[in-house]
Design a protein around this motif. Sequence first.
Motif, PDB file in Angstrom:
ATOM      1  N   GLU A 186      30.274  38.869  36.604  1.00 17.36           N
ATOM      2  CA  GLU A 186      30.642  38.320  37.909  1.00 17.36           C
ATOM      3  C   GLU A 186      29.942  39.032  39.065  1.00 17.36           C
ATOM      4  O   GLU A 186      29.890  38.502  40.172  1.00 17.36           O
ATOM      5  CB  GLU A 186      32.157  38.397  38.121  1.00 17.36           C
ATOM      6  N   VAL A 187      29.360  40.219  38.789  1.00 14.48           N
ATOM      7  CA  VAL A 187      28.780  40.991  39.884  1.00 14.48           C
ATOM      8  C   VAL A 187      27.316  41.330  39.652  1.00 14.48           C
ATOM      9  O   VAL A 187      26.464  41.071  40.514  1.00 14.48           O
ATOM     10  CB  VAL A 187      29.593  42.294  40.119  1.00 14.48           C
ATOM     11  N   LEU A 188      26.983  41.923  38.515  1.00 14.62           N
ATOM     12  CA  LEU A 188      25.658  42.504  38.326  1.00 14.62           C
ATOM     13  C   LEU A 188      24.581  41.499  37.914  1.00 14.62           C
ATOM     14  O   LEU A 188      23.425  41.639  38.318  1.00 14.62           O
ATOM     15  CB  LEU A 188      25.718  43.630  37.288  1.00 14.62           C
ATOM     16  N   GLU A 189      24.943  40.526  37.111  1.00 11.60           N
ATOM     17  CA  GLU A 189      23.937  39.576  36.633  1.00 11.60           C
ATOM     18  C   GLU A 189      23.419  38.700  37.772  1.00 11.60           C
ATOM     19  O   GLU A 189      24.120  38.439  38.753  1.00 11.60           O
ATOM     20  CB  GLU A 189      24.524  38.687  35.534  1.00 11.60           C
ATOM     21  N   ALA A 199      34.187  36.190  32.812  1.00 13.62           N
ATOM     22  CA  ALA A 199      34.761  37.124  33.783  1.00 13.62           C
ATOM     23  C   ALA A 199      36.250  36.865  33.983  1.00 13.62           C
ATOM     24  O   ALA A 199      37.055  37.813  34.023  1.00 13.62           O
ATOM     25  CB  ALA A 199      34.015  37.014  35.108  1.00 13.62           C
ATOM     26  N   ASP A 200      36.642  35.600  34.067  1.00 16.09           N
ATOM     27  CA  ASP A 200      38.056  35.272  34.252  1.00 16.09           C
ATOM     28  C   ASP A 200      38.881  35.703  33.040  1.00 16.09           C
ATOM     29  O   ASP A 200      39.980  36.254  33.181  1.00 16.09           O
ATOM     30  CB  ASP A 200      38.232  33.767  34.481  1.00 16.09           C
ATOM     31  N   ASP A 201      38.363  35.438  31.851  1.00 17.05           N
ATOM     32  CA  ASP A 201      39.093  35.797  30.634  1.00 17.05           C
ATOM     33  C   ASP A 201      39.325  37.300  30.552  1.00 17.05           C
ATOM     34  O   ASP A 201      40.430  37.755  30.213  1.00 17.05           O
ATOM     35  CB  ASP A 201      38.319  35.338  29.390  1.00 17.05           C
ATOM     36  N   TYR A 202      38.286  38.071  30.864  1.00 13.66           N
ATOM     37  CA  TYR A 202      38.422  39.519  30.737  1.00 13.66           C
ATOM     38  C   TYR A 202      39.158  40.149  31.920  1.00 13.66           C
ATOM     39  O   TYR A 202      39.717  41.232  31.786  1.00 13.66           O
ATOM     40  CB  TYR A 202      37.060  40.153  30.490  1.00 13.66           C
ATOM     41  N   PRO A 219      36.489  41.730  42.015  1.00 15.80           N
ATOM     42  CA  PRO A 219      37.308  40.792  41.245  1.00 15.80           C
ATOM     43  C   PRO A 219      38.529  41.430  40.577  1.00 15.80           C
ATOM     44  O   PRO A 219      39.422  40.708  40.125  1.00 15.80           O
ATOM     45  CB  PRO A 219      36.328  40.268  40.181  1.00 15.80           C
ATOM     46  N   LEU A 220      38.570  42.761  40.497  1.00 19.25           N
ATOM     47  CA  LEU A 220      39.678  43.424  39.810  1.00 19.25           C
ATOM     48  C   LEU A 220      40.694  44.055  40.751  1.00 19.25           C
ATOM     49  O   LEU A 220      41.733  44.542  40.307  1.00 19.25           O
ATOM     50  CB  LEU A 220      39.139  44.511  38.863  1.00 19.25           C
ATOM     51  N   GLU A 221      40.398  44.076  42.040  1.00 17.89           N
ATOM     52  CA  GLU A 221      41.279  44.761  42.990  1.00 17.89           C
ATOM     53  C   GLU A 221      42.702  44.222  42.959  1.00 17.89           C
ATOM     54  O   GLU A 221      43.675  44.980  43.045  1.00 17.89           O
ATOM     55  CB  GLU A 221      40.711  44.652  44.409  1.00 17.89           C
TER      56      GLU A 221
END
Length: 211
Positions: free
Chosen positions: A115-118, A128-131, A176-178
């Motif tokens: 979600e960020v680096l690629e 990204a949502d699943d993890y 995305p994790l905050e």
Amino acid sequence: MKPTLYHCRNARSFRPLWAMEELGLDYELINLPFPPRALHKQYLEINPLGTVPFFTDGRTKMTESSAICEYLGRMHGPTDLVVSPDEPAFGSYLNWMYFSDATLTFPQTLVLRYEVLEAKSRRQPQVADDYRLWYSGRLRAVDTHLEHSMWMAADRFTMADIAIGYALLLSTVIPPLENCMTSTCKEYLSRLKARDGFKRAMKRQKETPVV
């Protein structure tokens, strides 16, 4: 030789960096660009995995962040930062040490990558949502524990707090994790960030030039 840590700012190598500051060790810190295997290819001659951390003290070479913390505590003790086998909390302590990376940091890295680096064309929103959900679900175990205790094991600050605390710290720098962080986890992280050892580690990684 003095302990030497190859590190990238805010990467998993922050765990042993923080541990060495808590132990008051004299060590060498080598700050690499992220990701080192792509931006500092000479590093592959030192660590063929191309990952951080890489730690050596002349006796051993190690690449797993939580394991390095445990090693440092055992080799530079006695210290209350580790829990000994004769303490009732020994099993819980070990479980949190392994849980920190295998269960918490693992899904974080997938969210960070996809979600960020690629590049946008390679991002995978579903992955990204699943993890993110995986991480949030596993974080409930930490939250539940902290509802009844100030620390992860043995009613004191230990290497398990460094190991778990880093995962919480990482979630605050991955947008995305905050929102996964509960108020209990935020309060715990604030306690950790107030420690002198944490502050020294943050200062050291900031002030050490990237090679």
